[in-house]
Scaffold this motif. Structure first.
Motif, short mmCIF file in Angstrom:
data_model
loop_
_atom_site.label_atom_id
_atom_site.label_comp_id
_atom_site.label_asym_id
_atom_site.label_seq_id
_atom_site.Cartn_x
_atom_site.Cartn_y
_atom_site.Cartn_z
N PHE A 4 29.29 50.47 39.48
CA PHE A 4 28.86 49.75 38.51
C PHE A 4 30.00 48.86 37.76
CE2 PHE A 4 26.53 48.95 34.18
CZ PHE A 4 25.78 47.87 34.76
N LYS A 5 31.01 49.60 37.48
CA LYS A 5 32.21 49.38 36.58
C LYS A 5 32.78 48.01 37.61
CE LYS A 5 36.63 50.84 34.53
NZ LYS A 5 37.37 49.62 35.25
N GLU A 6 33.13 48.29 38.83
CA GLU A 6 33.81 47.47 39.69
C GLU A 6 32.89 46.03 39.73
OE1 GLU A 6 35.53 46.58 44.28
OE2 GLU A 6 34.87 48.66 43.72
N LEU A 7 31.33 46.35 39.83
CA LEU A 7 30.73 45.23 40.07
C LEU A 7 30.89 44.38 38.74
CD1 LEU A 7 27.07 45.32 41.31
CD2 LEU A 7 27.55 44.29 38.93
N ARG A 8 30.98 44.85 37.56
CA ARG A 8 30.87 44.13 36.37
C ARG A 8 32.27 43.51 36.22
NH1 ARG A 8 29.46 49.04 33.90
NH2 ARG A 8 31.53 48.93 32.61
N ASP A 9 33.26 44.06 36.78
CA ASP A 9 34.73 43.41 36.55
C ASP A 9 34.67 42.35 37.53
OD1 ASP A 9 37.18 43.32 35.89
OD2 ASP A 9 37.94 44.24 37.60
N ARG A 10 34.30 42.32 38.91
CA ARG A 10 34.29 41.30 39.93
C ARG A 10 33.37 40.14 39.39
NH1 ARG A 10 36.66 42.10 44.69
NH2 ARG A 10 37.45 44.23 45.18
N ILE A 11 32.57 40.48 38.76
CA ILE A 11 31.58 39.28 38.18
C ILE A 11 32.07 38.59 36.71
CG2 ILE A 11 29.17 38.62 37.18
CD1 ILE A 11 28.05 40.91 39.01
N PHE A 27 32.63 40.14 33.71
CA PHE A 27 32.22 40.73 32.31
C PHE A 27 33.63 40.95 31.48
CE2 PHE A 27 28.19 41.34 34.27
CZ PHE A 27 27.17 41.21 33.15
N ASN A 28 34.48 41.67 32.31
CA ASN A 28 35.66 41.89 31.45
C ASN A 28 36.43 40.78 30.72
OD1 ASN A 28 35.06 44.78 31.78
ND2 ASN A 28 36.30 45.00 33.38
N TYR A 62 35.22 37.97 30.24
CA TYR A 62 34.30 37.32 29.27
C TYR A 62 34.75 37.98 27.88
CZ TYR A 62 30.26 35.79 26.47
OH TYR A 62 29.68 35.24 25.67
N TYR A 63 34.75 39.46 27.94
CA TYR A 63 34.78 39.92 26.73
C TYR A 63 36.23 39.78 26.07
CZ TYR A 63 30.47 42.54 28.21
OH TYR A 63 29.27 42.95 28.24
#
Length: 290
Positions: free
Chosen positions: A265-272, A274-275, A277-278
């Motif tokens: 889930f962490k990698e998924l968020r990063d690839r999309i 999210f990080n 954006y933040y």
């Protein structure tokens, strides 16, 4: 920064084979870029499947294809080669298609000589228009460039299927004479045919490798040695994703452990993104600084 077209021109000047996984939406394009590939192509087959859930038989409209291309160019920095099909009408429609794809940020647009509605190049029922109509499409595409569209023309012929390799090569040679930047003779059936294409035609050539299709699935080294500048893989990502999704759905249905097959889930968020954006949005959070 150089334009997408200028970036693609520079890539094509390199004496190497550019391996080009094909995308079908913004997310798949981002994954291609993250994997370190230099360019991508929006596969009409895969885009039609993912956007409207229908086969690549001319069902997507120009507006839908243009919107899909724009979503992709908004998401990545690498050059996108867009599928312009037959140009969606007569020569004037071709001009509009080329101009629209340039405005959408595509580095190149493919225009082909199939009868409309077109079909996937590795499926039955293909037919091509007359030579003169095919040549008019490329003339119109070149006219759009001369009128200001900063984009390369990827000229495709499917004449091999009905009329043989010699006719396909003759059409492609004329496309080059009319201004096409990249040549694409679809669906050669043997290595010898691929060699003849690259021997007889000048300028950058593209090979289209469909796993299980009609064209031999050669190694990158073999494709480079034959003389191709680009090797497109139009269905590799979509076929891989579909197989994984079907397997995971079966696991979910039978209540099996599916976690080993899922991206963290962490990698998924990063690839999309999210990080990213933040990180960017943090500087606007003035209330936290007061």
């Amino acid at each position: 920064m150089p334009s997408p077209a200028a970036t693609l021109r520079a890539l094509l000047e390199q004496p190497k084979l550019h391996v080009m996984p094909c995308c079908y939406d913004a997310l798949s394009a981002k994954l291609i870029e993250q994997a370190g590939f230099d360019l991508t192509f929006m596969s009409g087959f895969a885009a039609s499947a993912s956007r409207i859930g229908q086969p690549d038989l001319g069902l997507m409209s120009y507006g839908e294809v243009l919107d899909q291309a724009r979503n992709i160019t908004d998401a990545v920095r690498i050059p996108l080669l867009a599928d312009g099909d037959t140009g969606y009408g007569n020569a004037m429609n071709v001009r509009r298609t080329v101009t629209g794809m340039a405005k959408a940020g595509a580095a190149a647009v493919m225009i082909e000589d199939q009868v409309a509605p077109k079909r996937c190049g590795h499926t039955p029922g293909k037919a091509v228009v007359s030579r003169e109509e095919a040549f008019d499409r490329i003339r119109a595409a070149q006219d759009a460039k001369e009128a200001g569209a900063d984009i390369l023309i990827l000229a495709r012929t499917d004449a091999r299927h009905e009329h043989g390799l010699a006719e396909a090569i003759a059409r492609a040679a004329k496309f080059k004479e009319l201004g096409a930047d990249i040549l694409f003779v679809e669906a050669p059936k043997t290595v010898a045919e691929m060699q003849e294409i690259c021997r007889e035609l000048t300028g950058p050539k593209m090979a289209n490798i469909v796993e299980g299709g009609e064209t031999p699935d050669l190694s990158h080294e073999e494709l480079r040695d034959i003389g191709y500048a680009i090797a497109a893989y139009p269905l590799t990502l979509m076929a891989s994703a579909m197989k994984a999704m079907v397997a995971t759905l079966q696991q979910l249905k039978s209540d099996q452990d599916r976690t080993p097959d899922l991206m963290d889930f962490k990698e998924l968020r990063d690839r999309i993104g999210f990080n990213d954006y933040y990180e960017v949005s943090a500087k606007y959070e003035t209330s936290k600084r007061d």
